[in-house]
Design a protein around this motif. Structure first.
Motif, PDB file in Angstrom:
ATOM      1  N   ARG A  17       0.842  -1.196   0.000  1.00 52.81           N
ATOM      2  CA  ARG A  17       0.000   0.000   0.000  1.00 52.81           C
ATOM      3  C   ARG A  17       0.869   1.234   0.000  1.00 52.81           C
ATOM      4  NH1 ARG A  17      -3.801  -0.405   4.926  1.00 52.81           N
ATOM      5  NH2 ARG A  17      -4.386   1.738   4.332  1.00 52.81           N
ATOM      6  N   ASP A  18       0.326   2.296  -0.546  1.00 55.24           N
ATOM      7  CA  ASP A  18       0.970   3.606  -0.523  1.00 55.24           C
ATOM      8  C   ASP A  18      -0.047   4.553   0.094  1.00 55.24           C
ATOM      9  OD1 ASP A  18       2.032   6.116  -1.007  1.00 55.24           O
ATOM     10  OD2 ASP A  18       2.846   5.560  -2.955  1.00 55.24           O
ATOM     11  N   ASN A  19       0.135   4.865   1.357  1.00 55.28           N
ATOM     12  CA  ASN A  19      -0.854   5.695   2.049  1.00 55.28           C
ATOM     13  C   ASN A  19      -0.860   7.135   1.529  1.00 55.28           C
ATOM     14  OD1 ASN A  19      -1.702   3.528   3.544  1.00 55.28           O
ATOM     15  ND2 ASN A  19      -0.660   4.140   5.427  1.00 55.28           N
ATOM     16  N   ALA A  20       0.230   7.569   0.961  1.00 52.75           N
ATOM     17  CA  ALA A  20       0.264   8.909   0.381  1.00 52.75           C
ATOM     18  C   ALA A  20      -0.586   9.002  -0.879  1.00 52.75           C
ATOM     19  CB  ALA A  20       1.699   9.314   0.077  1.00 52.75           C
ATOM     20  N   LYS A  21      -0.767   7.852  -1.549  1.00 54.07           N
ATOM     21  CA  LYS A  21      -1.551   7.817  -2.780  1.00 54.07           C
ATOM     22  C   LYS A  21      -2.928   7.188  -2.585  1.00 54.07           C
ATOM     23  CE  LYS A  21       2.448   7.628  -5.881  1.00 54.07           C
ATOM     24  NZ  LYS A  21       3.124   6.887  -6.982  1.00 54.07           N
ATOM     25  N   ASN A  22      -3.248   6.826  -1.337  1.00 58.01           N
ATOM     26  CA  ASN A  22      -4.549   6.207  -1.047  1.00 58.01           C
ATOM     27  C   ASN A  22      -4.798   4.988  -1.928  1.00 58.01           C
ATOM     28  OD1 ASN A  22      -4.878   8.294   0.724  1.00 58.01           O
ATOM     29  ND2 ASN A  22      -6.699   9.144  -0.242  1.00 58.01           N
TER      30      ASN A  22
END
Length: 122
Positions: free
Chosen positions: A70-75
């Motif tokens: 997952r990339d939380n900055a990119k949702n």
């Protein structure tokens, strides 16, 4: 609110990467998971990842071949699928649940995308 992409028709042994983008915020509050449903079968758990990405869980059928991230900055949550097999053919769905525990039942995920078709030919 959850939008999957990246599915397609591939041959056995090929790779695909699925993506699931969400507008649910904050994204980092949600545990994310991938499920799949083959024709005539129930939706089954494939892989899950907790809020900060430090904990993952996989079904035995995909362990060692698939990787969830997952990339939380990119949702966005991803599912890298390698060494695909014909039995991986299904509609793949991403699900989201508030909290930090990866659960395996569809009943625990209130939020779903529309699904993306993955077809693996032999």
């Amino acid at each position: 609110q959850l939008v999957e992409s990246g599915g397609g028709l591939v041959q056995a042994g090929d790779s695909l990467r699925l993506s699931c983008a969400t507008s649910r915020r904050p994204f980092s509050d949600y545990t994310m998971a991938w499920f799949r449903q083959a024709p005539g079968k129930e939706r089954e758990f494939v892989a899950g990842i907790n809020r900060n990405g430090e904990t993952t869980n996989y079904s035995d059928s995909v362990k060692g071949r698939f990787t969830i991230s997952r990339d939380n900055a990119k949702n966005t949550v991803y599912l890298q699928m390698n060494s695909l097999k014909p039995e991986d053919t299904a509609v793949y769905y991403c699900g989201a649940r508030f909290g930090n525990v990866i659960l395996l039942s569809t009943n625990n995920y209130p939020y779903w995308g529309q699904g993306t078709q993955v077809t693996v030919s032999s």
